[in-house]
Every structure is written in structure tokens, then in C-alpha cells.
Motif scaffolding. Structure first.
Motif, PDB file in Angstrom:
ATOM      1  N   ASN A   1      -9.188  10.270 -17.338  1.00  0.00           N
ATOM      2  CA  ASN A   1     -10.496   9.361 -17.591  1.00  0.00           C
ATOM      3  C   ASN A   1      -9.926   7.793 -17.657  1.00  0.00           C
ATOM      4  N   HIS A   2      -8.708   7.568 -17.651  1.00  0.00           N
ATOM      5  CA  HIS A   2      -8.328   6.129 -17.928  1.00  0.00           C
ATOM      6  C   HIS A   2      -7.632   5.165 -17.004  1.00  0.00           C
ATOM      7  N   ASN A   3      -7.615   5.915 -15.829  1.00  0.00           N
ATOM      8  CA  ASN A   3      -6.702   5.092 -14.887  1.00  0.00           C
ATOM      9  C   ASN A   3      -7.346   4.004 -13.812  1.00  0.00           C
ATOM     10  N   GLY A   4      -8.782   3.999 -13.962  1.00  0.00           N
ATOM     11  CA  GLY A   4      -9.522   2.755 -13.326  1.00  0.00           C
ATOM     12  C   GLY A   4      -9.503   3.086 -11.825  1.00  0.00           C
ATOM     13  N   TRP A   5      -9.515   4.272 -11.680  1.00  0.00           N
ATOM     14  CA  TRP A   5      -9.475   4.581 -10.339  1.00  0.00           C
ATOM     15  C   TRP A   5     -10.680   4.492  -9.247  1.00  0.00           C
ATOM     16  N   ASN A   6     -10.206   3.718  -8.058  1.00  0.00           N
ATOM     17  CA  ASN A   6     -11.363   3.520  -7.087  1.00  0.00           C
ATOM     18  C   ASN A   6     -10.731   3.689  -5.761  1.00  0.00           C
ATOM     19  N   LEU A   7     -11.824   4.139  -4.757  1.00  0.00           N
ATOM     20  CA  LEU A   7     -11.098   4.549  -3.556  1.00  0.00           C
ATOM     21  C   LEU A   7     -10.460   3.517  -2.573  1.00  0.00           C
ATOM     22  N   ASP A   8     -10.715   1.963  -3.051  1.00  0.00           N
ATOM     23  CA  ASP A   8     -10.008   0.879  -2.536  1.00  0.00           C
ATOM     24  C   ASP A   8      -8.609   0.841  -2.957  1.00  0.00           C
ATOM     25  N   SER A   9      -8.181   1.529  -4.061  1.00  0.00           N
ATOM     26  CA  SER A   9      -6.819   1.615  -4.261  1.00  0.00           C
ATOM     27  C   SER A   9      -5.859   2.554  -3.583  1.00  0.00           C
ATOM     28  N   VAL A  10      -6.604   3.470  -3.105  1.00  0.00           N
ATOM     29  CA  VAL A  10      -6.017   4.596  -2.389  1.00  0.00           C
ATOM     30  C   VAL A  10      -5.503   4.218  -0.983  1.00  0.00           C
ATOM     31  N   VAL A  11      -4.402   4.372  -0.679  1.00  0.00           N
ATOM     32  CA  VAL A  11      -3.802   4.175   0.734  1.00  0.00           C
ATOM     33  C   VAL A  11      -3.654   5.426   1.216  1.00  0.00           C
ATOM     34  N   PRO A  12      -4.510   5.650   2.396  1.00  0.00           N
ATOM     35  CA  PRO A  12      -4.781   7.135   3.001  1.00  0.00           C
ATOM     36  C   PRO A  12      -3.397   7.402   3.626  1.00  0.00           C
ATOM     37  N   SER A  13      -2.737   8.646   3.769  1.00  0.00           N
ATOM     38  CA  SER A  13      -1.622   9.141   4.156  1.00  0.00           C
ATOM     39  C   SER A  13      -1.227   8.696   5.501  1.00  0.00           C
ATOM     40  N   ARG A  14      -2.372   8.466   6.203  1.00  0.00           N
ATOM     41  CA  ARG A  14      -2.174   8.008   7.844  1.00  0.00           C
ATOM     42  C   ARG A  14      -1.764   6.670   7.917  1.00  0.00           C
ATOM     43  N   GLU A  15      -2.253   5.983   6.898  1.00  0.00           N
ATOM     44  CA  GLU A  15      -1.649   4.536   6.798  1.00  0.00           C
ATOM     45  C   GLU A  15      -0.294   4.510   6.346  1.00  0.00           C
ATOM     46  N   VAL A  16       0.144   5.277   5.425  1.00  0.00           N
ATOM     47  CA  VAL A  16       1.444   5.157   4.983  1.00  0.00           C
ATOM     48  C   VAL A  16       2.338   5.675   6.052  1.00  0.00           C
ATOM     49  N   LEU A  17       1.850   6.622   6.837  1.00  0.00           N
ATOM     50  CA  LEU A  17       2.917   7.241   8.100  1.00  0.00           C
ATOM     51  C   LEU A  17       2.989   6.262   9.045  1.00  0.00           C
ATOM     52  N   ALA A  18       1.746   5.520   9.408  1.00  0.00           N
ATOM     53  CA  ALA A  18       1.893   4.318  10.402  1.00  0.00           C
ATOM     54  C   ALA A  18       2.801   3.298   9.839  1.00  0.00           C
ATOM     55  N   ARG A  19       2.878   2.903   8.777  1.00  0.00           N
ATOM     56  CA  ARG A  19       3.795   2.028   8.072  1.00  0.00           C
ATOM     57  C   ARG A  19       5.032   2.154   8.290  1.00  0.00           C
ATOM     58  N   LEU A  20       5.406   3.687   8.217  1.00  0.00           N
ATOM     59  CA  LEU A  20       6.964   4.401   8.066  1.00  0.00           C
ATOM     60  C   LEU A  20       7.233   4.312   9.870  1.00  0.00           C
ATOM     61  N   SER A  21       6.521   4.459  10.536  1.00  0.00           N
ATOM     62  CA  SER A  21       6.850   4.336  12.014  1.00  0.00           C
ATOM     63  C   SER A  21       6.990   3.046  12.572  1.00  0.00           C
ATOM     64  N   ALA A  22       6.472   1.710  11.762  1.00  0.00           N
ATOM     65  CA  ALA A  22       6.462   0.554  12.167  1.00  0.00           C
ATOM     66  C   ALA A  22       7.948  -0.190  12.155  1.00  0.00           C
ATOM     67  N   ASP A  23       9.117   0.249  12.866  1.00  0.00           N
ATOM     68  CA  ASP A  23      10.216  -0.021  12.790  1.00  0.00           C
ATOM     69  C   ASP A  23      10.632  -0.783  13.930  1.00  0.00           C
ATOM     70  N   GLY A  24       9.771  -1.129  14.852  1.00  0.00           N
ATOM     71  CA  GLY A  24      10.085  -1.761  16.016  1.00  0.00           C
ATOM     72  C   GLY A  24      10.655  -0.968  16.944  1.00  0.00           C
ATOM     73  N   GLN A  25      11.093   0.276  16.720  1.00  0.00           N
ATOM     74  CA  GLN A  25      11.988   1.032  17.905  1.00  0.00           C
ATOM     75  C   GLN A  25      11.195   2.254  18.293  1.00  0.00           C
ATOM     76  N   GLY A  26       9.881   2.351  17.934  1.00  0.00           N
ATOM     77  CA  GLY A  26       8.991   3.228  18.516  1.00  0.00           C
ATOM     78  C   GLY A  26       9.176   4.713  17.741  1.00  0.00           C
ATOM     79  N   THR A  27       9.614   4.727  16.611  1.00  0.00           N
ATOM     80  CA  THR A  27       9.731   6.013  15.717  1.00  0.00           C
ATOM     81  C   THR A  27       8.594   6.606  15.738  1.00  0.00           C
ATOM     82  N   GLU A  28       8.404   7.959  16.316  1.00  0.00           N
ATOM     83  CA  GLU A  28       7.252   8.605  16.067  1.00  0.00           C
ATOM     84  C   GLU A  28       7.352   9.850  14.939  1.00  0.00           C
TER      85      GLU A  28
END
Ligand code: SAM
Length: 334
Positions: A197-224
Motif C-alpha cells: 500500500n506504500h509504493n505509489g504504483w501507477n501504470l505509467d511506471s510499469v515498463v512492459p516486458s515486450r518493451e524490455v525485450l525490444a531494448r535488449l534486442s536493440a544492439d544494432g546486430q539484429g539480435t532476436e
């Protein structure tokens, strides 16, 4: 087989062994709330090792195969290796794991491994000393956690790493973080959740997993990243491989809830049974334990609670559900 109202079996038990922690992570136990005057539980209220073992045996007789020790910070519990030894010796237990911030692993790893612990999950949110220091509320350096991870590896344990991602807090350099750690541990990125009840959560502070995965892939070498099959039924992390032998996990409790597969029961440090991480109320197991309940009495109680279970908070998440008071993460563990 014991099934709940939605047909889910009871397979996993998470036991919190203390409500105390040696960090003050802003999203879990913020220092403003859990300050010097905060009244932590007196020892007499916390389940003893005998009580935890008895409950665990009752749960195992109803289908539990996996036990996880958590907290608060479980390594603060005195004589923790003794508890691990008691739990790994229960017939029918296939796996005992520990979730920890890692700070005390340099001191404890050898004894934990000798007691039968094969793996630990360590929480680490950033390798940037400033970011991590701010997130853990006490300025503790990530090096301290890395020392803990190394100690666990040296003691022969496998290590998984949990990283809670918060937008605008620790969501830059996720790829570098993964690259730096992937040879030591399987990194799992967790979506920031509205627990407690204390962490001030809101949806905007969530980084969806698909976005995290996209960032991991962004290495300029086409890692999928390619999805891997679950390591075992009820696995909450979706596993991916980069095709070069490296794995990463995504725990998408907000954007892709997994209530349908949830086989977990949770017992708080004072012995309250919760059937969901987001529950507001649970069932007191300590009172019957201390009033002389027999093993059959305990099994009957657990059966009644599990067979009536219908929680699916993450699938129902919305304004109305979020307004309900929930148990604190420090009481129930992750
Ligand atoms: N002290 C131990 C540790 O640090 O791992 C065990 C307890 S801690 C509550 C368990 C896990 O819950 C940690 O990995 C922590 O990052 C995670 N956690 C706490 N609050 C969270 C939240 N709001 N959303 C997602 N994960 C959270």
C-alpha cells in the motif's frame, strides 16, 4: 488432487521468515514508512522453525513440491541454514529455494549449501551505484550484491537474478545490465507491481516486458530473442534465448497476468496463509498450531482454504481492485 475453484492445484509454498530487512527499497519498504520507529514483529509472534516445518509437511502432504523461503530479508533470520536443512529433509520436497538481496551471502552461502540449498534468487535492480543506492534507500553499492552472487556460485549454488524495472528510475541501460550479468546468473526482468500500500504504483511506471525485450534486442546486430519452453509447469517467467546460449526471463505480472497457472500459497512471518500476493486478508494458521491442532486438523483447514480459492487479482486489476488494502510485501515476501 486438491484443486481450487478454478481447477488450479497446490504446488508451491512461499514462506516468509521475517518482516525485517537490511534495505529500504523505495518500492517495497520505503524508509519514510519503515523508519527507526517502525514496530517490527516481536520474535514471539514469528513462526518458529518447528512451526514452519510442521506447516510445510502438511502442505507437502496436499501436493506442494516446491518451497521458497523469503521475507523481509530471510538471511536476517538467525540460524537460517538449520531451517533449510529441516525443509530439504522433508520427503516429497523436490526443490527448496531462497529469495534474498544477497548482502549476507558471503557469510552464509557455504552453510546454506551444506544444508541442501541448491539455488538462490538474488534481487538486484541496477549496476549503477547511484541508481541502486537510491532504489535501495540506504546507498548500498551493487558491488555488495555481486559479492553475494559470487559467494553463492562458489558454494555451488545456481543463481537467478530478479530485477524490478521502473520507468524513469532504472530503465536505462537494461541491455548493458543483462550483458554484464548473463554469464553469472539468469536475469529475469519483473514488471513493477501494485503490491502493498506504500509504493505509489501507477501504470505509467510499469515498463512492459515486450518493451524490455525490444531494448535488449536493440544492439544494432539484429539480435532476436526466441521464446523457450517453460522449464517446468507453472513457471512464471517467460524464458527467451538470444540464439547464442544466453537466456533471459520476463515476469509480466501486469501486462500478461498468469493467475490461470498460479499454484502458489504464501505464508507470512506470523503464519497467515494468503492465496494471492494481492490479498487483503488471509487465514491464521498460527492460532490452531499453537492451540494444539493435529496434523489432520491442519490438513483439513488447508484443504478448506485451497478448495475455496478463487483469487485472480492480476487478471481483474482495475481501479476498484487497486483501492482494496493489500498485505505488505515485507510480510508476505515476493
Ligand atoms: N529481501 C528479499 C529480496 O530482496 O529478494 C526477499 C523479499 S523481496 C519482497 C522479494 C522480491 O520482491 C524482490 O525481488 C523484490 O524486488 C520484489 N518486489 C518487491 N516489491 C515489488 C513490486 N512492487 N513489484 C515487483 N517486484 C517487487
Amino acid at each position: 488432487m486438491l484443486l481450487d475453484q478454478l481447477g488450479r492445484p497446490l504446488r508451491d509454498l512461499r514462506i516468509s521468515v521475517t518482516d525485517r530487512c537490511n534495505l529500504r527499497c523505495t518500492y517495497c519498504m520505503p524508509a519514510e514508512v519503515f523508519g527507526p520507529d517502525y514496530a517490527f514483529l516481536p520474535r514471539s509472534e514469528v513462526l518458529s522453525f518447528e512451526e514452519i516445518e510442521r506447516l510445510s509437511r502438511a502442505f507437502v502432504s496436499l501436493g506442494v513440491r516446491k518451497l521458497r523461503i523469503t521475507g523481509g530479508e530471510p538471511t536476517l533470520r538467525r540460524d537460517l541454514p538449520e531451517l533449510i536443512g529441516r525443509l530439504t529433509a522433508i520427503p516429497g520436497v523436490e526443490d527448496v529455494a531462497l529469495t534474498t538481496n544477497g548482502l549476507l551471502l558471503p557469510r552464509l552461502s557455504r552453510d546454506l549449501a551444506a544444508a541442501g540449498l541448491r539455488r538462490v534468487t538474488v534481487s538486484l535492480d541496477s549496476l549503477d551505484p547511484e541508481v541502486f543506492g537510491r532504489m535501495n534507500g540506504l546507498g548500498v553499492s551493487p558491488e555488495k550484491v555481486l559479492d553475494g552472487i559470487d559467494a553463492a556460485l562458489q558454494a555451488g549454488m545456481r543463481v537467478k537474478l530478479n530485477t524490478v524495472v521502473q520507468r524513469g528510475v532504472n530503465d536505462t541501460g537494461l541491455r548493458e545490465f543483462w550483458l554484464a550479468l548473463r554469464d553469472r546468473a539468469v536475469v529475469r526482468f519483473i514488471e513493477f507491481m501494485d503490491v502493498g500500500n506504500h509504493n505509489g504504483w501507477n501504470l505509467d511506471s510499469v515498463v512492459p516486458s515486450r518493451e524490455v525485450l525490444a531494448r535488449l534486442s536493440a544492439d544494432g546486430q539484429g539480435t532476436e530473442f526466441r521464446p523457450l519452453d517453460p522449464a517446468h509447469p507453472g513457471e512464471v517467467a517467460a524464458r527467451y534465448t538470444d540464439g547464442a546460449g544466453h537466456e533471459v526471463g520476463m515476469i509480466s505480472s501486469v501486462t500478461a497476468p498468469f493467475c490461470g497457472d498460479c499454484t502458489r500459497a504464501r505464508v507470512s512471518a506470523v503464519g497467515v496463509l494468503y492465496t494471492c500476493l494481492f490479498s487483503g486478508a488471509g487465514t491464521d494458521l498460527r492460532a490452531p498450531l499453537r492451540a494444539g491442532a493435529t496434523d489432520d486438523d491442519l490438513r483439513t483447514l488447508l484443504t478448506r482454504v485451497w478448495s475455496g480459492r478463487r483469487d485472480r487479482y492480476s487478471e481483474e486489476r482495475g481501479e476498484a481492485t487497486r483501492a482494496r488494502p493489500k498485505v505488505e510485501m515485507s510480510h508476505i515476501g515476493g
